[in-house]
Each structure stands twice: as C-alpha cells, then as structure tokens.
Design a protein around this motif. Structure first.
Motif, short mmCIF file in Angstrom:
data_model
loop_
_atom_site.label_atom_id
_atom_site.label_comp_id
_atom_site.label_asym_id
_atom_site.label_seq_id
_atom_site.Cartn_x
_atom_site.Cartn_y
_atom_site.Cartn_z
N MET A 1 0.84 -1.18 0.00
CA MET A 1 0.00 0.00 0.00
C MET A 1 0.89 1.25 0.00
O MET A 1 1.73 1.42 0.86
N ALA A 2 0.72 2.12 -0.95
CA ALA A 2 1.52 3.33 -1.05
C ALA A 2 1.03 4.39 -0.08
O ALA A 2 -0.17 4.57 0.10
N VAL A 3 1.98 5.09 0.56
CA VAL A 3 1.61 6.16 1.49
C VAL A 3 2.25 7.48 1.11
O VAL A 3 2.06 8.47 1.79
N CYS A 4 3.00 7.50 0.03
CA CYS A 4 3.70 8.72 -0.35
C CYS A 4 2.75 9.75 -0.95
O CYS A 4 1.90 9.42 -1.76
N SER A 5 2.94 11.00 -0.53
CA SER A 5 2.14 12.10 -1.07
C SER A 5 2.98 13.35 -1.09
O SER A 5 3.38 13.85 -0.04
N THR A 6 3.28 13.85 -2.28
CA THR A 6 4.05 15.08 -2.43
C THR A 6 3.24 16.11 -3.22
O THR A 6 3.78 16.94 -3.92
N THR A 7 1.93 16.04 -3.08
CA THR A 7 1.03 16.89 -3.85
C THR A 7 1.28 18.37 -3.62
O THR A 7 1.24 19.17 -4.55
N PHE A 8 1.56 18.77 -2.39
CA PHE A 8 1.63 20.19 -2.06
C PHE A 8 3.04 20.70 -1.75
O PHE A 8 3.22 21.89 -1.57
N ASP A 9 4.02 19.84 -1.69
CA ASP A 9 5.38 20.30 -1.38
C ASP A 9 6.41 19.30 -1.90
O ASP A 9 6.05 18.32 -2.53
N VAL A 19 10.87 14.47 -3.32
CA VAL A 19 10.35 13.98 -4.61
C VAL A 19 11.44 13.19 -5.34
O VAL A 19 11.19 12.11 -5.87
N ALA A 20 12.66 13.72 -5.37
CA ALA A 20 13.76 13.04 -6.06
C ALA A 20 14.10 11.71 -5.41
O ALA A 20 14.37 10.72 -6.09
N GLU A 21 14.08 11.68 -4.06
CA GLU A 21 14.39 10.42 -3.37
C GLU A 21 13.34 9.36 -3.67
O GLU A 21 13.68 8.19 -3.88
N VAL A 22 12.07 9.74 -3.69
CA VAL A 22 11.01 8.80 -4.02
C VAL A 22 11.20 8.28 -5.44
O VAL A 22 11.12 7.08 -5.70
N ALA A 23 11.49 9.20 -6.37
CA ALA A 23 11.62 8.83 -7.78
C ALA A 23 12.80 7.89 -8.03
O ALA A 23 12.73 7.02 -8.90
N GLU A 34 20.38 4.44 3.46
CA GLU A 34 20.63 4.60 4.89
C GLU A 34 20.83 6.07 5.26
O GLU A 34 20.32 6.54 6.28
N LEU A 35 21.55 6.81 4.42
CA LEU A 35 21.73 8.24 4.68
C LEU A 35 20.40 8.99 4.63
O LEU A 35 20.16 9.88 5.44
N VAL A 36 19.55 8.61 3.69
CA VAL A 36 18.23 9.22 3.60
C VAL A 36 17.44 8.93 4.88
O VAL A 36 16.85 9.83 5.47
N TRP A 37 17.43 7.68 5.32
CA TRP A 37 16.68 7.33 6.52
C TRP A 37 17.21 8.03 7.76
O TRP A 37 16.43 8.44 8.64
#
Length: 50
Positions: A1-9, A19-23, A34-37
């Motif tokens: 189940m996806a929970v990502c939402s970058t609609t407004f920022d 957005v770039a990390e998700v992509a 690991e650095l991202v987390w």
C-alpha cells in the motif's frame, strides 16, 4: 500500500523523502538509502505513525 504524497510540497508527508528520493529510490544503493533514513528520522519522520 503506497503512502507517499508530495502533492503540495517537495517532501512526502507520509515517509519524509523528497520527490527526487522517491523517484530514484529503487535505483539507490543501500548506503544512500541509509543516509536518507538517517536524515528522515532526525527530522521527525515518518509522520504517518504519529
């Protein structure tokens, strides 16, 4: 189940990734992820658990 939402920022309200990390997540190395987390946790994410 996806929970990502970058609609407004540029940062996902669910997981804290940009957005770039998700992509690019699937192609990132384990070390890069690991650095991202570490950044996400330091910033108080994931907020979906609060």
């Amino acid at each position: 189940m996806a929970v990502c939402s970058t609609t407004f920022d540029e940062v996902c309200r669910g997981c804290g990734r940009t957005v770039a990390e998700v992509a690019h997540w699937v192609s990132m190395s384990a070390d890069a992820k690991e650095l991202v987390w570490q950044r996400i946790l330091a910033q108080g994410y994931p907020r979906r658990n609060k």
